[in-house]
Motif scaffolding. Structure first.
Motif, mmCIF file in Angstrom:
data_model
loop_
_atom_site.group_PDB
_atom_site.id
_atom_site.type_symbol
_atom_site.label_atom_id
_atom_site.label_comp_id
_atom_site.label_asym_id
_atom_site.label_seq_id
_atom_site.Cartn_x
_atom_site.Cartn_y
_atom_site.Cartn_z
ATOM 1 N N PRO A 13 17.322 -2.335 46.656
ATOM 2 C CA PRO A 13 16.885 -0.945 46.815
ATOM 3 C C PRO A 13 15.622 -0.839 47.663
ATOM 4 O O PRO A 13 14.780 -1.732 47.650
ATOM 5 C CB PRO A 13 16.620 -0.496 45.377
ATOM 6 N N PHE A 14 15.523 0.244 48.391
ATOM 7 C CA PHE A 14 14.299 0.559 49.125
ATOM 8 C C PHE A 14 13.408 1.332 48.164
ATOM 9 O O PHE A 14 13.710 2.462 47.790
ATOM 10 C CB PHE A 14 14.616 1.397 50.365
ATOM 11 N N THR A 15 12.322 0.719 47.740
ATOM 12 C CA THR A 15 11.473 1.293 46.694
ATOM 13 C C THR A 15 10.375 2.177 47.273
ATOM 14 O O THR A 15 10.111 2.160 48.483
ATOM 15 C CB THR A 15 10.834 0.174 45.867
ATOM 16 N N LYS A 16 9.710 2.916 46.412
ATOM 17 C CA LYS A 16 8.608 3.776 46.843
ATOM 18 C C LYS A 16 7.465 2.955 47.426
ATOM 19 O O LYS A 16 6.779 3.394 48.353
ATOM 20 C CB LYS A 16 8.112 4.616 45.665
ATOM 21 N N GLU A 17 7.264 1.758 46.877
ATOM 22 C CA GLU A 17 6.203 0.897 47.373
ATOM 23 C C GLU A 17 6.467 0.441 48.804
ATOM 24 O O GLU A 17 5.534 0.187 49.579
ATOM 25 C CB GLU A 17 6.055 -0.337 46.461
ATOM 26 N N MET A 18 7.728 0.353 49.167
ATOM 27 C CA MET A 18 8.092 -0.115 50.506
ATOM 28 C C MET A 18 7.798 0.915 51.594
ATOM 29 O O MET A 18 7.767 0.576 52.777
ATOM 30 C CB MET A 18 9.578 -0.478 50.547
ATOM 31 N N ILE A 19 7.577 2.162 51.199
ATOM 32 C CA ILE A 19 7.301 3.205 52.194
ATOM 33 C C ILE A 19 6.094 2.830 53.042
ATOM 34 O O ILE A 19 6.078 3.023 54.258
ATOM 35 C CB ILE A 19 7.076 4.572 51.503
ATOM 36 N N SER A 20 5.073 2.262 52.407
ATOM 37 C CA SER A 20 3.842 1.918 53.117
ATOM 38 C C SER A 20 3.838 0.504 53.679
ATOM 39 O O SER A 20 3.021 0.180 54.541
ATOM 40 C CB SER A 20 2.632 2.088 52.182
ATOM 41 N N THR A 21 4.756 -0.345 53.235
ATOM 42 C CA THR A 21 4.725 -1.752 53.650
ATOM 43 C C THR A 21 5.828 -2.137 54.631
ATOM 44 O O THR A 21 5.682 -3.117 55.370
ATOM 45 C CB THR A 21 4.844 -2.673 52.418
ATOM 46 N N HIS A 22 6.928 -1.386 54.656
ATOM 47 C CA HIS A 22 8.093 -1.788 55.445
ATOM 48 C C HIS A 22 8.306 -0.914 56.683
ATOM 49 O O HIS A 22 8.042 0.305 56.657
ATOM 50 C CB HIS A 22 9.365 -1.732 54.588
ATOM 51 N N THR A 23 8.806 -1.534 57.745
ATOM 52 C CA THR A 23 9.248 -0.821 58.943
ATOM 53 C C THR A 23 10.762 -0.669 58.867
ATOM 54 O O THR A 23 11.476 -1.644 58.635
ATOM 55 C CB THR A 23 8.879 -1.596 60.216
ATOM 56 N N ILE A 24 11.237 0.557 59.050
ATOM 57 C CA ILE A 24 12.681 0.825 59.000
ATOM 58 C C ILE A 24 13.238 0.780 60.417
ATOM 59 O O ILE A 24 12.772 1.495 61.309
ATOM 60 C CB ILE A 24 12.964 2.203 58.375
ATOM 61 N N LEU A 25 14.235 -0.075 60.633
ATOM 62 C CA LEU A 25 14.862 -0.203 61.948
ATOM 63 C C LEU A 25 16.093 0.688 62.022
ATOM 64 O O LEU A 25 16.903 0.728 61.093
ATOM 65 C CB LEU A 25 15.256 -1.653 62.216
ATOM 66 N N ILE A 26 16.235 1.394 63.147
ATOM 67 C CA ILE A 26 17.363 2.315 63.360
ATOM 68 C C ILE A 26 18.171 1.820 64.554
ATOM 69 O O ILE A 26 17.607 1.590 65.632
ATOM 70 C CB ILE A 26 16.866 3.743 63.643
ATOM 71 N N PRO A 27 19.499 1.662 64.411
ATOM 72 C CA PRO A 27 20.320 1.285 65.563
ATOM 73 C C PRO A 27 20.415 2.463 66.524
ATOM 74 O O PRO A 27 20.472 3.613 66.096
ATOM 75 C CB PRO A 27 21.684 0.961 64.938
ATOM 76 N N ASN A 28 20.440 2.166 67.809
ATOM 77 C CA ASN A 28 20.347 3.245 68.798
ATOM 78 C C ASN A 28 21.719 3.709 69.265
ATOM 79 O O ASN A 28 22.357 3.060 70.082
ATOM 80 C CB ASN A 28 19.522 2.771 69.993
ATOM 81 N N MET A 29 22.167 4.850 68.762
ATOM 82 C CA MET A 29 23.430 5.421 69.199
ATOM 83 C C MET A 29 23.190 6.525 70.229
ATOM 84 O O MET A 29 23.840 6.569 71.272
ATOM 85 C CB MET A 29 24.212 5.991 68.011
ATOM 86 N N LEU A 30 22.252 7.414 69.950
ATOM 87 C CA LEU A 30 21.899 8.506 70.848
ATOM 88 C C LEU A 30 20.393 8.435 71.094
ATOM 89 O O LEU A 30 19.599 8.864 70.254
ATOM 90 C CB LEU A 30 22.251 9.852 70.209
ATOM 91 N N PRO A 31 19.962 7.871 72.225
ATOM 92 C CA PRO A 31 18.533 7.610 72.451
ATOM 93 C C PRO A 31 17.613 8.794 72.211
ATOM 94 O O PRO A 31 16.623 8.685 71.486
ATOM 95 C CB PRO A 31 18.505 7.150 73.919
ATOM 96 N N MET A 32 17.911 9.959 72.812
ATOM 97 C CA MET A 32 17.009 11.105 72.660
ATOM 98 C C MET A 32 17.050 11.657 71.239
ATOM 99 O O MET A 32 16.011 11.977 70.649
ATOM 100 C CB MET A 32 17.373 12.186 73.680
ATOM 101 N N HIS A 33 18.250 11.782 70.678
ATOM 102 C CA HIS A 33 18.381 12.268 69.313
ATOM 103 C C HIS A 33 17.623 11.384 68.333
ATOM 104 O O HIS A 33 16.862 11.868 67.481
ATOM 105 C CB HIS A 33 19.852 12.283 68.889
ATOM 106 N N PHE A 34 17.833 10.078 68.457
ATOM 107 C CA PHE A 34 17.287 9.166 67.457
ATOM 108 C C PHE A 34 15.776 9.005 67.572
ATOM 109 O O PHE A 34 15.105 8.735 66.583
ATOM 110 C CB PHE A 34 18.003 7.819 67.540
ATOM 111 N N LYS A 35 15.229 9.157 68.776
ATOM 112 C CA LYS A 35 13.772 9.140 68.913
ATOM 113 C C LYS A 35 13.156 10.331 68.178
ATOM 114 O O LYS A 35 12.108 10.213 67.529
ATOM 115 C CB LYS A 35 13.374 9.161 70.389
ATOM 116 N N LEU A 36 13.807 11.479 68.271
ATOM 117 C CA LEU A 36 13.325 12.665 67.573
ATOM 118 C C LEU A 36 13.494 12.509 66.061
ATOM 119 O O LEU A 36 12.604 12.875 65.279
ATOM 120 C CB LEU A 36 14.074 13.905 68.070
ATOM 121 N N ILE A 37 14.629 11.963 65.648
ATOM 122 C CA ILE A 37 14.864 11.728 64.222
ATOM 123 C C ILE A 37 13.821 10.751 63.673
ATOM 124 O O ILE A 37 13.292 10.941 62.569
ATOM 125 C CB ILE A 37 16.290 11.192 63.995
ATOM 126 N N ALA A 38 13.507 9.725 64.461
ATOM 127 C CA ALA A 38 12.502 8.752 64.031
ATOM 128 C C ALA A 38 11.150 9.417 63.816
ATOM 129 O O ALA A 38 10.443 9.136 62.838
ATOM 130 C CB ALA A 38 12.383 7.632 65.067
#
Length: 423
Positions: A13-38
């Protein structure tokens, strides 16, 4: 390790503590959309990185951990994740991966389990994989989608769709190569900053629509030379992802054509509308249906706003998207609305939508072996052509074993036929 009640499989599970410690990687399907979502996700406290890696090593990495009979998008997405984890750029103990899911079949639900198996095989079982879904497929204490966050994510989709449309309709005609892409990058950064400051409402969204359209119309262009419009449809990943389709949109521009792509909002509407249909077809929960009807009306109204503003501001120079309700009307009599595995009836509908707009040349992008897309794409070509004799559709398979040269030669042949028919 924990056990998900929804899937009955072990997961991290992605825990609440991980919010400050972890980087979430997103696969790039739509470059402009996903940059905004990020950027939207960063605004609420997450550390996010959209992967932009490309090259043959991505598929090669995916094939090390996924069976070669698995669909091509899964191989690429998993390959991109594992390539990033093996690059040394990220600490495997402080990184998480996110997979967007709709709750349906195919990639919508199964990739996440393939990804976890690949992580285990790679010796990285500690890496959390977040299921980003409104269907409640899994629960992660540290990742929740509130209503305000959902609205901001939708704004990112709206903006991304408009930018995609403006770039595709400007780039083939620009006098100075690179102007459209550069302006899109400027707007992506500007919109991301605006959403990052908070207080961004729908009135501001519509105002930005007008500014965006005006700025693209100011790019020096030469529209005196007629370009062959070529629609791009197919499985959602290979349709949009430059990594998945070998930069298909850019290739079409280089070949003197104008790419036309239905936006991501249509797929969102398709998912919502299918849940409304479930009540009619299967008598599913009526209360849930009522909520989806509200969401459907909201999204259709927003799509109508974008269409109206494009018509008002471009004076016929730009071609706006097709209203989703009209797309539904177009597909009636071709395919049953209960055919909704993967892109389902929407794939057939988008080909008809393009033909209705005068875009008679269409590339249907398909991952090799993707049964739903072969049925709703290649399988529907004959009945579509029977009622629309002027339409010219070519189905292109994308796979780790397929050669780019062969794919591009088939597209060149389609373009040659299109030019011959237009003379």
């Amino acid at each position: 390790m924990a056990t998900s009640k929804k899937t009955d499989k072990t997961y991290v599970p992605f825990t609440k503590e991980m919010i400050s410690t972890h980087t979430i990687l997103i696969p790039n399907m739509l470059p402009m959309h996903f940059k905004l979502i990020a950027r939207v996700l960063e605004k609420v406290g997450y550390h996010v990185d959209v992967l932009e890696t490309s090259g043959p090593e991505i598929a090669e990495t995916g094939l090390k951990y996924v069976h070669n009979d698995t669909c091509y998008p899964a191989i690429l997405v998993i390959g991109q994740f594992l390539d990033a984890l093996g690059s040394g750029k990220y600490d495997p103990d402080r990184v998480a991966l996110i997979q967007f899911q709709t709750g349906g079949g195919c990639r919508a639900s199964n990739y996440i389990y393939l990804l976890r198996k690949a992580l285990e095989k790679a010796g990285l079982p500690q890496v959390p994989v977040i299921s980003m879904s409104l269907s409640g497929i899994e629960r992660h204490p540290g990742f929740r989608i509130s209503v305000p966050l959902m609205i901001k994510l939708l704004y990112a989709v709206f903006y991304g769709d408009l930018l995609l449309t403006l770039v595709n309709q400007t780039k083939p005609y620009e006098k100075n190569k690179g102007d459209a892409e550069a302006l899109a990058d400027e707007w992506t950064a500007r919109l991301a900053d605006e959403m990052d400051t908070g207080g961004h409402n729908y009135k501001a969204v519509k105002a930005n629509y007008r500014k965006m359209i005006h700025s693209f119309l100011e790019i020096p262009t030469d529209r005196s030379v007629k370009k062959t419009k070529v629609g791009i449809v197919g499985e959602i990943y290979v349709k949009y992802s430059p990594l998945g389709n070998n930069g298909l949109a850019d290739f079409l521009v280089e070949e003197g054509a104008e790419p036309v792509m239905p936006g991501l909002l249509d797929f969102c509407l398709y998912c919502v509308y299918n849940n409304i249909l479930d009540y009619k077809l299967y008598r599913m929960n009526g209360k849930v249906r009522a909520l989806y009807k509200i969401a459907y009306k909201y999204l259709v109204a927003r799509e109508r706003d974008m269409i109206d503003i494009m018509n008002e501001e471009s004076d016929g120079v730009l071609m706006p998207p097709t209203l989703f309700t009209h797309t539904i009307d177009l597909v009636q009599g071709y395919i049953g609305m209960g055919v909704k595995m993967g892109e389902g009836w929407l794939l057939t509908a988008e080909m008809l939508e393009l033909a209705d707009k005068g875009v008679n040349n269409i590339v249907c992008t398909q991952p090799f072996g993707c049964l739903p897309n072969h049925i709703c794409g290649k399988g529907m070509m004959k009945p579509i052509k029977a009622k629309n004799p002027d339409i010219n559709i070519v189905a292109i398979d994308y796979d780790a074993g397929a050669t780019r040269v062969n794919q591009e030669n088939r597209i060149k042949l389609m373009l040659a036929n299109a030019k011959e028919q237009s003379t």
